[in-house]
Design an enzyme around this catalytic site. Structure first.
Site, PDB file in Angstrom:
ATOM      1  N   HIS A 140       0.775  -1.324   0.023  1.00  0.00           N
ATOM      2  CA  HIS A 140      -0.137  -0.029   0.013  1.00  0.00           C
ATOM      3  C   HIS A 140       0.887   1.340   0.158  1.00  0.00           C
ATOM      4  O   HIS A 140       0.614   2.144  -0.733  1.00  0.00           O
ATOM      5  CB  HIS A 140      -1.005  -0.057   0.978  1.00  0.00           C
ATOM      6  CG  HIS A 140      -1.537   1.336   1.479  1.00  0.00           C
ATOM      7  ND1 HIS A 140      -2.707   1.838   0.421  1.00  0.00           N
ATOM      8  CD2 HIS A 140      -1.648   2.484   2.308  1.00  0.00           C
ATOM      9  CE1 HIS A 140      -3.292   2.923   0.747  1.00  0.00           C
ATOM     10  NE2 HIS A 140      -2.516   2.977   2.017  1.00  0.00           N
ATOM     11  N   GLN A 247      -8.691  14.911   1.512  1.00  0.00           N
ATOM     12  CA  GLN A 247      -7.074  14.595   2.262  1.00  0.00           C
ATOM     13  C   GLN A 247      -6.153  15.095   1.586  1.00  0.00           C
ATOM     14  O   GLN A 247      -5.047  15.671   2.127  1.00  0.00           O
ATOM     15  CB  GLN A 247      -7.132  12.898   2.271  1.00  0.00           C
ATOM     16  CG  GLN A 247      -5.864  12.359   2.721  1.00  0.00           C
ATOM     17  CD  GLN A 247      -5.877  10.821   2.506  1.00  0.00           C
ATOM     18  OE1 GLN A 247      -6.777  10.271   2.084  1.00  0.00           O
ATOM     19  NE2 GLN A 247      -4.767  10.230   2.888  1.00  0.00           N
ATOM     20  N   THR A 356      -4.142   0.443   5.580  1.00  0.00           N
ATOM     21  CA  THR A 356      -4.944  -0.267   4.460  1.00  0.00           C
ATOM     22  C   THR A 356      -3.827  -1.502   3.842  1.00  0.00           C
ATOM     23  O   THR A 356      -2.633  -1.179   4.159  1.00  0.00           O
ATOM     24  CB  THR A 356      -4.761   0.659   3.195  1.00  0.00           C
ATOM     25  OG1 THR A 356      -5.463   1.958   3.683  1.00  0.00           O
ATOM     26  CG2 THR A 356      -5.533   0.143   2.103  1.00  0.00           C
TER      27      THR A 356
HETATM   28 CA    CA Z   1      -6.000   4.241   7.365  1.00  0.00          CA
END
Ligand code: CA
Length: 422
Positions: A140, A247, A356
């Site tokens: 990730h 974000q 993640t």
């Molecule tokens: Ca997270």
């Protein structure tokens, strides 16, 4: 072997084929129903096991536990008893539910303590004190580095040395089944010279596994990788919802804020670390060698298969990711050792999310950002529509289970539906 983990155990309660909750699981949660205030529960087959009813009938009397612990809104007081006592409760449940009863037949009491899952409402299992989110999947972190920075230097220089994390928001951790309104916020559209305000356009999920702590530490104290697991009660599925456009604009220089703190969905059952013992596997080789306080012995990763399904309103769902918790580069013991190495204290009921969890292949990525490669490769849905991110009306369903020697330990699900922005 922990008594309740014995793969030969069979229960007199019917456990359907493929159930998440055989006698070898016995997770802990909190339920309520009409005319019954919240109380602690375990699960077997399609039933919740009312622990307060069992306590009232004296089934745990010799374990020296105040019965009031079982009639609570949260697991915290129970977890605070420590892993030895809560493990003894789990073993006692295995005794009660096992077919090989010698002295008495608990099935006579079954109408009192077994309640069909279809009749209950599962509650948020833990009163969450603090929430920490790690970033511990190398796949990730590499994918995000490729997408947002430089594919040649996708991993930042600290990543292989530090279990990177940040402090999240505890107040918006919600139990599976709770609807979420699409968040609103500031975004900076590509090419624009001023930010705009409105509903998030790039709403994403993050496939994660969270652990919950059951043993506090004092300020200034640190846990080691060797004793870290004494502090870990168990694990749950965790969807750390993310608003990618919010974000992206806000995260420099201090990191995630409103793009993350509007909601995180946790599954209602905490599967104990004891139940997961048979599914331990070695983690990835850590190269270069980590600093001594992060070195560990033993087998610390867990072979826990994970999936994410998007289910449109009135439509057929599609599984968009199949990943595995075993891919984690940094394990839970390392995360806790790192978290406390500066003297930061732990409390009962803190939630620590993995970050993640992506695997190496495309089908195993743990966010839409990666699955659709920032929207450039949309997912085809069974109804002919496409998804770059999550639409209003979509429900995201995360599931997970371990399986070995004919025993399947499941986690239930962490699901949440996205409603339009208010
Ligand atoms: Ca997270």
């Amino acid at each position: 072997m922990t008594q309740a983990n014995d793969p030969t155990l069979q229960s007199w309660v019917d456990v359907p084929e493929g159930s998440d909750f055989p006698i070898q699981n016995l997770p802990f949660g909190v339920y309520k129903m009409k005319d019954r205030s919240p109380r602690l529960a375990s699960a077997i087959g399609d039933y919740v096991i009312d622990l307060f009813v069992l306590a009232k009938h004296g089934f745990f009397d010799d374990l020296d536990i105040d019965r009031k612990v079982f009639r609570q809104q949260y697991l915290n007081d129970f977890m605070a008893l420590g892993r030895a006592k809560t493990g003894a409760v789990r073993n006692r449940l295995a005794d009660i539910l096992d077919t090989d009863l010698e002295n008495w037949d608990a099935s006579e009491l079954k109408d009192f303590f077994l309640v069909p899952m279809s009749e209950v409402e599962m509650c948020l299992p833990v009163k969450v004190g603090d929430y920490t989110d790690f970033y511990s999947s190398i796949e990730h972190a590499t994918n995000l580095g490729c997408l947002f920075r430089d594919p040649e230097n996708a991993l930042l220089p600290n990543w292989r040395h530090i279990p990177v994390g940040y402090h999240g928001r505890a107040s918006s951790i919600i139990v599976s089944g709770t609807d979420i309104h699409r968040p609103k916020g500031q975004q900076m559209p590509a090419g624009a010279d001023a930010p705009v305000f409105g509903p998030c356009k790039l709403l994403d999920f993050e496939l994660e596994v969270a652990f919950v702590t059951c043993k506090p530490t004092n300020l200034g104290e640190n846990v080691t990788t060797a004793n870290a697991e004494d502090h870990i009660f168990g694990l749950a599925l965790f969807n750390d919802w993310s608003a990618r456009d919010i974000q992206k604009w806000e995260y420099v220089p201090l990191g995630p804020f409103l793009g993350k703190n509007f909601a995180s969905t946790i599954s209602p059952w905490i599967v104990t670390l004891d139940a997961l013992e048979p599914f331990r596997v070695p983690g990835p080789v850590q190269e270069p060698a980590v600093l001594p306080y992060l070195q560990y012995e033993g087998t610390r990763n867990i072979d826990l298969k994970l999936s994410v399904e998007i289910v449109p309103e009135d439509g057929q769902g599609k599984v968009v990711s199949e990943s595995n918790f075993k891919y984690m580069y940094w394990n839970m013991a390392q995360q806790l050792a790192h978290h406390t190495v500066n003297g930061c204290n732990l409390n009962v009921g803190d939630v620590y999310a993995s970050g993640t969890i992506s695997g190496k292949e495309k089908g195993s990525y743990g966010s839409m950002l990666e699955i659709t490669w920032r929207g450039t490769e949309p997912v085809d849905m069974p109804d002919g529509s496409q998804r770059k991110f999550i639409n209003d009306g979509d429900t995201v369903v995360m599931k997970g289970y371990c399986e070995k020697d004919g025993v399947r330990i499941g986690f239930g699900e962490a699901s949440g539906k996205i409603l339009p922005a208010t």
